[in-house]
Design a protein around this motif. Structure first.
Motif, mmCIF file in Angstrom:
data_model
loop_
_atom_site.group_PDB
_atom_site.id
_atom_site.type_symbol
_atom_site.label_atom_id
_atom_site.label_comp_id
_atom_site.label_asym_id
_atom_site.label_seq_id
_atom_site.Cartn_x
_atom_site.Cartn_y
_atom_site.Cartn_z
ATOM 1 N N ASN A 302 -3.661 -6.505 10.354
ATOM 2 C CA ASN A 302 -2.444 -5.907 9.799
ATOM 3 C C ASN A 302 -2.756 -4.652 8.991
ATOM 4 N N ARG A 303 -3.821 -4.712 8.189
ATOM 5 C CA ARG A 303 -4.164 -3.564 7.339
ATOM 6 C C ARG A 303 -4.551 -2.349 8.181
ATOM 7 N N ILE A 304 -5.336 -2.576 9.240
ATOM 8 C CA ILE A 304 -5.743 -1.459 10.102
ATOM 9 C C ILE A 304 -4.548 -0.929 10.885
ATOM 10 N N ARG A 305 -3.698 -1.846 11.363
ATOM 11 C CA ARG A 305 -2.529 -1.419 12.142
ATOM 12 C C ARG A 305 -1.563 -0.598 11.287
ATOM 13 N N LEU A 306 -1.419 -0.958 10.023
ATOM 14 C CA LEU A 306 -0.501 -0.250 9.131
ATOM 15 C C LEU A 306 -1.163 0.937 8.440
ATOM 16 N N GLU A 307 -2.459 1.167 8.749
ATOM 17 C CA GLU A 307 -3.209 2.311 8.220
ATOM 18 C C GLU A 307 -3.212 2.335 6.694
ATOM 19 N N LEU A 308 -3.520 1.180 6.113
ATOM 20 C CA LEU A 308 -3.611 1.056 4.661
ATOM 21 C C LEU A 308 -5.074 1.045 4.249
ATOM 22 N N PRO A 309 -5.415 1.620 3.092
ATOM 23 C CA PRO A 309 -6.814 1.618 2.645
ATOM 24 C C PRO A 309 -7.285 0.213 2.276
ATOM 25 N N LYS A 310 -8.605 0.034 2.239
ATOM 26 C CA LYS A 310 -9.204 -1.259 1.936
ATOM 27 C C LYS A 310 -9.208 -1.481 0.427
ATOM 28 N N THR A 311 -8.254 -2.261 -0.058
ATOM 29 C CA THR A 311 -8.202 -2.667 -1.458
ATOM 30 C C THR A 311 -7.788 -4.129 -1.509
ATOM 31 N N HIS A 312 -8.013 -4.754 -2.646
ATOM 32 C CA HIS A 312 -7.665 -6.173 -2.773
ATOM 33 C C HIS A 312 -6.153 -6.386 -2.700
#
Length: 428
Positions: A302-312
């Motif tokens: 989901n994080r990669i698909r939504l292009e969100l940075p890696k954070t907690h």
């Protein structure tokens, strides 16, 4: 650089009923016209001066449990409106218990025990967790309950397990077939990447393609156990070939010792999360909310698909089924667990002997160590405004840990409390 968007503000009515969080701009208007007052500073919450009968719009709380930091996120429909990162103190608890154990052993060897020996107390109850692990569960549950009192939380998402490709492909698979299939190729590599910090075990090369390497080669009887695997770059893997590691690193005894020790050492953070995830799930079920679990692989997808940075906190927002996210808040509240102090009646030196005594009364002039205060000094050498954590003294002259640094000798007359001690430090 992305624009920082502050969290939405929690709102309670006159009966302290949680309402739908509002935008910071609306919160400022409510305070300006006198329709609300500040209920608490961290997390920032308003208290309305009237009762609200309408049912608020429910929100969703998502949790990404971690060994050191747990991500928290609140969503209103598909909008991310509140984020936080909760830093645990499990390692501090472990260090404190080890120190206490060594002091008690010292007193025991000197025959200066302060209590009678206790026996038959080694049986641990079912579901027992080490104090450092139990702290992670209880601290997370504490914040779930806090947020449930400040917002109309209806559903809670928790990341429970790692991504399991093979289990998805064949839900009926089990036993040896389950352990030796596609799972071994995906989970093992992810585990090794974390364990060996994404670098070659032999030359410490980073940002290069890494291969799974057998420390003791299979040609000499080596196994596929995780303790016999490491990561190596292609040149090192080719150079080692089928040699035993002791022969390959005969001229580098320090590297050999380090690699063999690292191979036996389990991945500490993964072990801590695996030990506490089910206890956390059981605790969440007792809240009476709708509990939904997700996998780590789905979170990453989901994080990669939504292009969100890696954070907690973004990981927390992506837990479970997440078709889309509108990011309305990306400035997390940093919550650091500090504890409530010690019950020791005196402090000890490194040998366990009393060095100084602790005052019986924790409050001095209405303040206690750990309160967040605002000091407005109007005269003297320390003229200025300071906001931060206070350390009290019996003399009434306090120390304040402010943004400017540690300010010593602030008179209590210049101080007023803005947030009482609750066992946490806060920041942004």
């Amino acid at each position: 650089m992305s624009i920082l968007k502050p969290n939405y503000v929690f709102v309670l009515d006159a009966n302290r009923k949680p309402l739908t969080p509002c935008k910071p701009s609306l919160a400022r208007k409510l305070l300006k016209v006198g329709k609300a007052k500040v209920f608490r500073l961290y997390p920032f919450t308003l208290l309305l001066k009237k009762e609200v009968t309408e049912d608020p719009q429910p929100v969703t709380l998502k949790i990404d449990p971690g060994s050191k930091v747990t991500g928290l996120a609140i969503l209103l429909d598909s909008s991310l409106i509140w984020v936080a990162e909760l830093t645990h103190r499990g390692q501090a608890i472990k260090t404190s218990l080890e120190s206490r154990r060594s002091l008690r052993r010292g007193r025991r060897s000197r025959h200066t025990r302060y209590r009678q020996a206790r026996f038959l107390n080694r049986t641990k109850p079912k579901g027992w967790l080490a104090p450092s692990l139990r702290h992670r569960v209880e601290t997370t549950l504490t914040w779930v309950n806090k947020l449930s009192k400040l917002a109309p939380v209806k559903t809670i998402f928790q990341e429970l397990v790692r991504f399991d490709l093979q289990k998805i492909e064949n839900p009926e698979i089990s036993g040896v077939e389950y352990q030796q299939g596609v799972l071994a190729g995906y989970e093992v590599r992810e585990y090794l990447l974390n364990k060996w910090e994404r670098r070659c075990a032999y030359c410490s090369a980073e940002n290069v393609p890494l291969q799974v390497e057998h420390i003791h080669p299979k040609a000499s009887g080596g196994t596929n156990r995780i303790s016999n695997l490491c990561l190596a770059c292609e040149p090192c893997n080719t150079k080692k070939g089928t040699q035993d590691i002791k022969i390959f690193l005969a001229k580098k005894p320090d590297d050999l010792k380090k690699i063999l020790a690292q191979a036996k050492r389990p991945l500490k953070d993964a072990t801590a999360v695996n030990s506490t995830r089910w206890a956390l799930l059981d605790g969440l079920k007792e809240t009476g909310k709708v509990i939904i679990t997700g996998s780590g692989g789905l979170t990453k997808f989901n994080r990669i698909r939504l292009e969100l940075p890696k954070t907690h906190f973004f990981d927390a927002a992506c837990v479970g089924d997440t078709p889309n996210i509108s990011v309305l808040a990306n400035q997390p509240l940093n919550i650091k667990a500090t504890g409530h102090g010690s019950r020791q009646m005196c402090r000890t030196d490194k040998f366990g002997f009393p060095s100084r005594y602790v005052p019986r009364f924790k409050f001095v002039k209405g303040f206690q160590t750990g309160d967040i205060i605002k000091a407005v000094v109007t005269s003297g050498k320390k003229v200025g405004t300071y906001t931060g954590r206070v350390a009290v003294r019996s003399s009434g002259s306090f120390n304040v840990s402010a943004v400017q640094g540690l300010i010593q000798g602030i008179n209590h007359k210049y101080c007023f409390s803005i947030h009482q001690k609750d066992g946490y430090n806060y920041g942004f």
